[in-house]
Design a protein around this motif. Structure first.
Motif, PDB file in Angstrom:
ATOM      1  N   ARG A   1      20.452 -28.576 -25.020  1.00  0.00           N
ATOM      2  CA  ARG A   1      20.584 -29.918 -25.603  1.00  0.00           C
ATOM      3  C   ARG A   1      19.816 -30.950 -24.789  1.00  0.00           C
ATOM      4  O   ARG A   1      19.245 -31.902 -25.330  1.00  0.00           O
ATOM      5  N   GLU A   2      19.792 -30.767 -23.479  1.00  0.00           N
ATOM      6  CA  GLU A   2      19.202 -31.757 -22.595  1.00  0.00           C
ATOM      7  C   GLU A   2      17.688 -31.622 -22.438  1.00  0.00           C
ATOM      8  O   GLU A   2      17.018 -32.588 -22.062  1.00  0.00           O
ATOM      9  N   SER A   3      17.145 -30.449 -22.733  1.00  0.00           N
ATOM     10  CA  SER A   3      15.700 -30.233 -22.558  1.00  0.00           C
ATOM     11  C   SER A   3      15.103 -29.558 -23.785  1.00  0.00           C
ATOM     12  O   SER A   3      15.570 -28.482 -24.185  1.00  0.00           O
ATOM     13  N   PRO A   4      14.067 -30.134 -24.384  1.00  0.00           N
ATOM     14  CA  PRO A   4      13.432 -29.510 -25.551  1.00  0.00           C
ATOM     15  C   PRO A   4      12.697 -28.223 -25.207  1.00  0.00           C
ATOM     16  O   PRO A   4      12.338 -27.455 -26.100  1.00  0.00           O
ATOM     17  N   GLN A   5      12.484 -27.969 -23.924  1.00  0.00           N
ATOM     18  CA  GLN A   5      11.777 -26.751 -23.513  1.00  0.00           C
ATOM     19  C   GLN A   5      12.716 -25.573 -23.299  1.00  0.00           C
ATOM     20  O   GLN A   5      12.259 -24.452 -23.077  1.00  0.00           O
ATOM     21  N   VAL A   6      14.024 -25.815 -23.387  1.00  0.00           N
ATOM     22  CA  VAL A   6      15.012 -24.760 -23.174  1.00  0.00           C
ATOM     23  C   VAL A   6      15.580 -24.292 -24.506  1.00  0.00           C
ATOM     24  O   VAL A   6      15.968 -25.105 -25.345  1.00  0.00           O
ATOM     25  N   ILE A   7      15.623 -22.982 -24.705  1.00  0.00           N
ATOM     26  CA  ILE A   7      16.199 -22.371 -25.892  1.00  0.00           C
ATOM     27  C   ILE A   7      17.369 -21.489 -25.460  1.00  0.00           C
ATOM     28  O   ILE A   7      17.218 -20.652 -24.556  1.00  0.00           O
ATOM     29  N   HIS A   8      18.505 -21.682 -26.090  1.00  0.00           N
ATOM     30  CA  HIS A   8      19.669 -20.845 -25.795  1.00  0.00           C
ATOM     31  C   HIS A   8      19.791 -19.783 -26.875  1.00  0.00           C
ATOM     32  O   HIS A   8      20.017 -20.085 -28.041  1.00  0.00           O
ATOM     33  N   LEU A   9      19.628 -18.520 -26.484  1.00  0.00           N
ATOM     34  CA  LEU A   9      19.724 -17.396 -27.411  1.00  0.00           C
ATOM     35  C   LEU A   9      21.032 -16.671 -27.125  1.00  0.00           C
ATOM     36  O   LEU A   9      21.143 -15.917 -26.159  1.00  0.00           O
ATOM     37  N   HIS A  10      22.033 -16.925 -27.963  1.00  0.00           N
ATOM     38  CA  HIS A  10      23.388 -16.424 -27.725  1.00  0.00           C
ATOM     39  C   HIS A  10      23.722 -15.273 -28.658  1.00  0.00           C
ATOM     40  O   HIS A  10      23.267 -15.223 -29.793  1.00  0.00           O
ATOM     41  N   ARG A  11      24.538 -14.339 -28.141  1.00  0.00           N
ATOM     42  CA  ARG A  11      25.106 -13.285 -28.980  1.00  0.00           C
ATOM     43  C   ARG A  11      26.607 -13.210 -28.751  1.00  0.00           C
ATOM     44  O   ARG A  11      27.079 -13.388 -27.631  1.00  0.00           O
ATOM     45  N   ASP A  12      27.359 -12.948 -29.803  1.00  0.00           N
ATOM     46  CA  ASP A  12      28.809 -12.839 -29.708  1.00  0.00           C
ATOM     47  C   ASP A  12      29.266 -11.480 -29.197  1.00  0.00           C
ATOM     48  O   ASP A  12      30.407 -11.331 -28.764  1.00  0.00           O
ATOM     49  N   GLU A  13      28.383 -10.484 -29.260  1.00  0.00           N
ATOM     50  CA  GLU A  13      28.708  -9.137 -28.795  1.00  0.00           C
ATOM     51  C   GLU A  13      27.693  -8.717 -27.750  1.00  0.00           C
ATOM     52  O   GLU A  13      26.485  -8.898 -27.933  1.00  0.00           O
TER      53      GLU A  13
END
Length: 237
Positions: A60-72
């Motif tokens: 949210r704070e940096s446009p250069q950061v991507i959070h790739l999340h998985r629930d498992e």
């Protein structure tokens, strides 16, 4: 040296909230000094310790950061493969969130790709490398790499150092054949690259053993079986 090619850096994360808190600002600062265009993907694999929330905050704070999340949780290698599928950089690089490999080597690692190598990897076992780790882990590492060289005929000294860079298109091609989804992923990538005759640079690094490694005894036995499985795939099946 300034890296003019777009760079994607990936940090695989599983329950590493404290290491992640320190790593992201350092990585962003380093990349801003050596690359003209970059993105940082946090490949977070079903963490339960607050890593997911922290990664989302960084994104949210940096446009250069991507959070790739998985629930498992599906494994470190699987998380890296998923990140490679969405990477926008011409160069794909990853390293461990505990920053065990000194980040001062990042410019040299990326530079090897701009020089024409298909793949560049850090090595803790070259004569020029400087490492700090326990005796038991040193013995296990040297034994494992000896088996990879003996059975899979690799010419590299270190296959499991979590500090690697690729031409992104080359990595995607390798991933079409790569089977492992966890710790053996690194070794399989390097061995398959050698079988394809790709240009690989191995660089010495300064490496300090991190706290709370998630490599368990069960993972070591699985990687031993994986060596034999890969030999079978390459030479028999």
């Amino acid at each position: 040296m300034t890296i003019s090619n777009p760079v994607t850096v990936v940090i695989p994360v599983y329950n590493d909230v404290h290491a992640l808190k320190e790593a992201v600002p350092r990585v962003l600062q380093t990349l801003s000094c050596i690359a003209t265009e970059f993105e940082l993907i946090i490949a977070e694999d079903a963490s339960t310790d607050g890593s997911a929330e922290l990664a989302a905050k960084f994104a949210r704070e940096s446009p250069q950061v991507i959070h790739l999340h998985r629930d498992e949780r599906l494994g470190r290698g699987s998380a890296l493969s998923r990140a490679a599928s969405i990477a926008r950089g011409d160069i794909f690089c990853y390293f461990d969130v505990d920053m065990a490999t000194d980040i001062s080597h990042l410019e040299e690692l990326l530079g090897r790709i701009t020089e024409g190598y298909d793949l560049a990897t850090g090595s803790r076992l070259l004569p020029e490398s400087r490492i700090i780790r326990s005796c038991s882990r040193e013995i296990k590492s040297r034994g494992y790499n000896f088996l990879v060289r003996l059975i899979l005929k690799s010419t590299l000294s270190d296959h499991q150092c979590g500090f690697k860079a690729f031409r992104t298109e080359v990595l995607r091609d390798l991933l079409q054949e790569t089977c492992d989804t966890h710790w053996f992923w690194d070794t399989e990538i390097l061995v398959r690259a050698q079988h394809k005759g790709l240009r690989i640079a191995e660089i010495p690094v300064i490496w300090t053993e991190g706290q709370g490694t998630t490599v368990r005894s069960g993972d070591i036995w699985k990687m031993g079986r994986a060596i034999l499985r890969l030999w079978w795939q390459l030479h028999v099946s």
